[in-house]
Motif scaffolding. Structure first.
Motif, PDB file in Angstrom:
ATOM      1  N   CYS A 229      43.924  41.216  37.268  1.00  0.00           N
ATOM      2  CA  CYS A 229      43.867  40.107  38.229  1.00  0.00           C
ATOM      3  C   CYS A 229      44.600  40.470  39.515  1.00  0.00           C
ATOM      4  CB  CYS A 229      44.484  38.850  37.615  1.00  0.00           C
ATOM      5  SG  CYS A 229      43.818  38.395  36.002  1.00  0.00           S
ATOM      6  N   GLN A 232      44.343  39.358  44.748  1.00  0.00           N
ATOM      7  CA  GLN A 232      44.832  37.997  44.947  1.00  0.00           C
ATOM      8  C   GLN A 232      45.454  37.866  46.315  1.00  0.00           C
ATOM      9  OE1 GLN A 232      48.933  37.762  42.654  1.00  0.00           O
ATOM     10  NE2 GLN A 232      47.399  38.615  41.265  1.00  0.00           N
ATOM     11  N   LYS A 237      44.660  34.179  42.513  1.00  0.00           N
ATOM     12  CA  LYS A 237      43.679  35.187  42.129  1.00  0.00           C
ATOM     13  C   LYS A 237      42.327  34.907  42.795  1.00  0.00           C
ATOM     14  CE  LYS A 237      46.017  35.300  37.670  1.00  0.00           C
ATOM     15  NZ  LYS A 237      45.974  34.820  36.275  1.00  0.00           N
TER      16      LYS A 237
END
Length: 461
Positions: A229, A232, A237
């Motif tokens: 993730c 971002q 994110k």
């Protein structure tokens, strides 16, 4: 099995829960605010009940209204989705006291994992690596300054009850600390009703990798692999993928085992996520999210496991129907979050009426959204409009498929960040799987400049 579930949420996650319930022949009750009277999940639920005005504090965060609605409509369970009350220990306890099943962990488990400072201590005891930081919460600027001097600058101030990137401030030196403390505490109090803060050393440009776990009431805990993730902005994110690219087998195995230990340390039950910062071959516990994640779909695509279905089974008292040895990762999955926002206007939220909508399709393609032609995105809530997911046999195949999906994705009526996500999919750093949490900050200007040129050419044509 549960018979009737109140969905205490809105948007795409409410629709996602509703569909899983219907496939298990569980009736649904949609709890909605006045602003969501025409929402798709409200129209599709077995029954719907208005719980208050548009403001979240008067509706989706109103525990009494939700409990009353659940009891009045004959529900035996409440699914909190993500956000709102999903990680609220008091709400979990209140459900149990009212004789309702909270589809998630117990209040005790949420408290253990939900307080980020307390969770650090638990993780240390469980043998899970943690970043250097304060010993528990810091109650004053002076305490924060002493902790920062001990671990070294730069540091992060983080809300103990935080999540979703809220209540976090970076400090590069002592002069920045007082203002950062005040800002972070104010944001944490507004978002979570708790302004307790703790401090960690900032690991510069790490990767953000999380591990999905499932745990039942019978004491069985497994993990379902990892997700990256790292793409971002301001701790929010934008894109996710599973599995995380470029991890060594030893690191991947160690993180999975650590996530299971973390879940067992808090007595966890249900679906949850353990988030780590990865720096080379080192990894550090960041936080545990005691709920379903926005990005759960990429894990579902590579494992074939329906995580919401598993939540409902576990909450019904059933044991996991799989062991760790049954979990296998097939191919690669990626997700783009399409938000109603203007990337060229500092990502200002821009909700409005959907004038025309077309979602991509094809093998290995999934779109999670509550939008439909003619509906209106409310300005009262978050800006997530849709999640576009793709699954392929290899990472490169998945990238190409997701590019094609975003080329087909059409949403007219308000700006979105879809063009920015499309450009990211061509960036060499992303294509090589080398993104860190600093990727978007480092390359945002060039990505936005390219998309602006494309928009100008389209306008001329």
């Amino acid at each position: 099995m549960l018979k009737r579930v109140l969905i205490a949420n809105r948007g795409e996650i409410a629709l996602r829960v509703l569909r899983a319930c219907r496939e298990l022949e569980i009736e649904t009750v949609a709890a909605y605010s006045e602003a969501d009277a025409e929402a798709l999940h409200v129209q599709l639920a077995t029954e719907s009940v208005c719980i208050g005005p548009a403001r979240a504090a008067d509706s989706y965060l109103n525990q009494d209204a939700l409990l009353t609605a659940a009891l009045a409509t004959g529900c035996d369970g409440i699914h909190p989705g993500y956000g709102f009350l999903s990680e609220n220990a008091d709400f979990s306890d209140a459900c149990a006291k009212a004789g309702l099943t909270f589809i998630g962990p117990s209040g005790e488990a949420i408290r253990k994992a939900g307080s980020k400072s307390a969770a650090r201590d638990l993780m240390k005891a469980a043998g899970v690596p943690v970043t250097p930081g304060s010993d528990g919460p810091v109650s004053s600027v002076e305490e924060a300054l002493a902790a920062a001097e001990a671990v070294g600058w730069p540091v992060l101030l983080k809300a103990s009850a935080g999540g979703g990137g809220r209540g976090i401030r970076r400090c590069d030196g002592p002069d920045e600390l007082p203002a950062a403390c005040a800002e972070a505490k104010a944001e944490a109090a507004a978002c979570f009703g708790n302004d307790e803060m703790y401090l960690e050393k900032l690991v510069l440009n790490p990767r953000h990798v999380e591990v999905q776990i499932l745990a039942d009431r019978q004491g069985h805990t497994i993990h379902l692999g990892d997700r990256d993730c790292s793409v971002q902005r301001r701790n929010q994110k934008l894109m996710e993928e599973a599995p995380a690219p470029g991890l060594s087998p030893a690191l991947r195995r160690a993180m999975g085992e650590a996530a299971v230990r973390a879940a067992e340390a808090v007595g966890y039950e249900g679906a949850g996520t353990v988030e780590f910062l990865v720096d080379g071959e080192n990894f550090y516990f960041m936080e545990m999210n005691t709920r379903i994640q926005v990005e759960h779909g990429v894990t579902e695509l590579v494992t074939g496991v329906d995580l919401v279905r598993q939540q409902l089974r576990i909450a019904s008292g059933l044991p996991l129907d799989m062991g760790q040895e049954d979990v296998s990762i097939r191919g690669c999955a990626m997700e783009c979050r399409v938000n109603a926002e203007d990337p060229h206007g500092d990502f200002r939220p821009c909700p409005g009426k959907v004038e025309f909508l077309h979602f991509p399709g094809g093998a290995g393609v999934r779109v999670d959204s509550c939008l439909y032609n003619g509906c209106t995105m409310s300005p009262y809530y978050d800006s997530l409009a849709a999640k576009v997911l793709a699954h392929g046999a290899t990472r490169l195949e998945t990238i190409r498929k997701l590019r094609r999906c975003l080329e087909e994705f059409t949403l007219e009526g308000f700006p979105t960040n879809a063009e920015l996500s499309y450009e990211i999919l061509f960036h060499p750093v992303f294509v090589r799987g080398r993104c860190t949490t600093g990727f978007l900050d480092a390359h945002l200007a060039e990505l936005l400049d390219f998309s602006r040129r494309v928009e100008e050419k389209e306008a001329e044509a």
